[in-house]
Design an enzyme around this catalytic site. Structure first.
Site, PDB file in Angstrom:
ATOM      1  N   ARG A 105      13.213  -0.156  -3.570  1.00 19.77           N
ATOM      2  CA  ARG A 105      13.478  -1.111  -2.802  1.00 19.77           C
ATOM      3  C   ARG A 105      13.487  -2.419  -3.971  1.00 19.77           C
ATOM      4  O   ARG A 105      12.632  -2.757  -4.502  1.00 19.77           O
ATOM      5  CB  ARG A 105      12.275  -1.754  -1.956  1.00 19.77           C
ATOM      6  CG  ARG A 105      12.155  -0.940  -0.839  1.00 19.77           C
ATOM      7  CD  ARG A 105      11.583  -1.487   0.333  1.00 19.77           C
ATOM      8  NE  ARG A 105       9.876  -1.704   0.275  1.00 19.77           N
ATOM      9  CZ  ARG A 105       9.297  -2.678   0.954  1.00 19.77           C
ATOM     10  NH1 ARG A 105       9.546  -2.882   2.182  1.00 19.77           N
ATOM     11  NH2 ARG A 105       7.906  -2.618   0.666  1.00 19.77           N
ATOM     12  N   THR A 109      15.288  -8.724  -2.803  1.00 22.29           N
ATOM     13  CA  THR A 109      16.228  -8.578  -1.365  1.00 22.29           C
ATOM     14  C   THR A 109      15.602  -7.490  -0.462  1.00 22.29           C
ATOM     15  O   THR A 109      16.132  -7.642   0.786  1.00 22.29           O
ATOM     16  CB  THR A 109      17.779  -8.135  -1.826  1.00 22.29           C
ATOM     17  OG1 THR A 109      17.534  -6.792  -2.332  1.00 22.29           O
ATOM     18  CG2 THR A 109      18.242  -9.052  -2.832  1.00 22.29           C
ATOM     19  N   ASP A 201       0.274   0.419   0.209  1.00 20.95           N
ATOM     20  CA  ASP A 201       1.554   1.023  -0.382  1.00 20.95           C
ATOM     21  C   ASP A 201       1.293   2.661  -0.340  1.00 20.95           C
ATOM     22  O   ASP A 201       0.413   3.136  -0.994  1.00 20.95           O
ATOM     23  CB  ASP A 201       1.746   0.447  -2.050  1.00 20.95           C
ATOM     24  CG  ASP A 201       3.066   1.198  -2.333  1.00 20.95           C
ATOM     25  OD1 ASP A 201       4.030   0.401  -2.673  1.00 20.95           O
ATOM     26  OD2 ASP A 201       3.195   2.461  -2.826  1.00 20.95           O
ATOM     27  N   ASP A 204       1.488   4.483  -3.841  1.00 18.44           N
ATOM     28  CA  ASP A 204       0.289   4.195  -4.969  1.00 18.44           C
ATOM     29  C   ASP A 204      -0.927   4.887  -4.260  1.00 18.44           C
ATOM     30  O   ASP A 204      -1.569   5.280  -4.928  1.00 18.44           O
ATOM     31  CB  ASP A 204       0.044   2.659  -4.762  1.00 18.44           C
ATOM     32  CG  ASP A 204       1.043   1.958  -5.771  1.00 18.44           C
ATOM     33  OD1 ASP A 204       1.584   2.647  -6.460  1.00 18.44           O
ATOM     34  OD2 ASP A 204       1.349   0.883  -5.710  1.00 18.44           O
TER      35      ASP A 204
END
Ligand code: URA
Length: 210
Positions: A105, A109, A201, A204
């Protein structure tokens, strides 16, 4: 609930998911829980696979027994967190073919940028199950499924752990023919594109990279 979404509300899935969400849950346990939930989601996503029958012989007698019909299934992991779901699903469907799609990603944006694409050659007329734990903005999932359709996939399902309403909407608009199987639909996305309340996340937490 939109017609194209299945929420897997099985108590085992919900209990394990709550454990995964806790911030004190450590990497090894997180990974193990994701594997276990993947098995249960895999059970759900394969529920309507077509069966045929064949003659077999048990130690006692002959019988007509069911077996899966059609071409081998394809599992496609959206890297890297998708691999956590992929592992559990492969335990359930060990003969599945496997594809990988690398998308990151863009932090500004939030648009999905492809950096890796390797999938089995003949995708048409196979069930293609795309896995990614988080359906957040939907950008990665929309892009991944778009690429698979370009490669000939015409029977696709998308499996995730958590979905944001924004992600479900974007994905459903882009790919109304693709069924979404999820263990939860959370409240919203935050300004960074994270699912709230979510679990943080997923990559992670799965790989201990934070
Ligand atoms: N990806 C993640 O890993 N977590 C989120 O909350 C959203 C996207």
């Amino acid at each position: 609930m939109p017609d194209n979404v299945t929420l897997v509300d099985h108590p085992l899935v919900q209990h394990k998911l709550a454990l995964m969400r806790r911030k004190e849950t450590r990497t090894a346990e997180f990974r193990q829980l994701l594997r276990e939930i993947a098995l249960l989601l895999g059970y759900e996503v394969t529920r309507d696979l077509p069966l045929t029958s064949e003659e077999i012989e048990t130690p006692l007698t002959k019988m007509t027994a069911p077996r899966l019909e059609g071409k081998k299934m394809v599992l496609v992991s959206i890297l890297r967190a998708g691999n956590g779901l992929l592992e559990g699903m492969l335990e359930l469907i060990p003969s599945a073919r496997v594809g990988h799609i690398g998308l990151y990603r863009d932090p500004e944006t939030l648009v999905a940028v492809e950096y890796y694409f390797k999938v089995p050659r003949d995708l048409s007329d196979r069930l293609v199950i795309v896995v990614d734990p988080m359906l957040a903005t939907g950008n990665s999932a929309v892009a991944a499924v778009g690429r698979l359709k370009e490669e000939g996939a015409n029977n696709i399902k998308f499996v995730c752990l958590l979905a944001a309403p924004e992600g479900i909407q974007a994905f459903s608009e882009a790919h109304p023919d693709v069924h979404i199987i999820t263990a939860a639909i959370d409240d919203r996305l935050n300004g960074h594109g994270y699912i709230v309340p979510g679990l943080g996340d997923a990559g992670d937490r799965l790989y201990g990279t934070k």
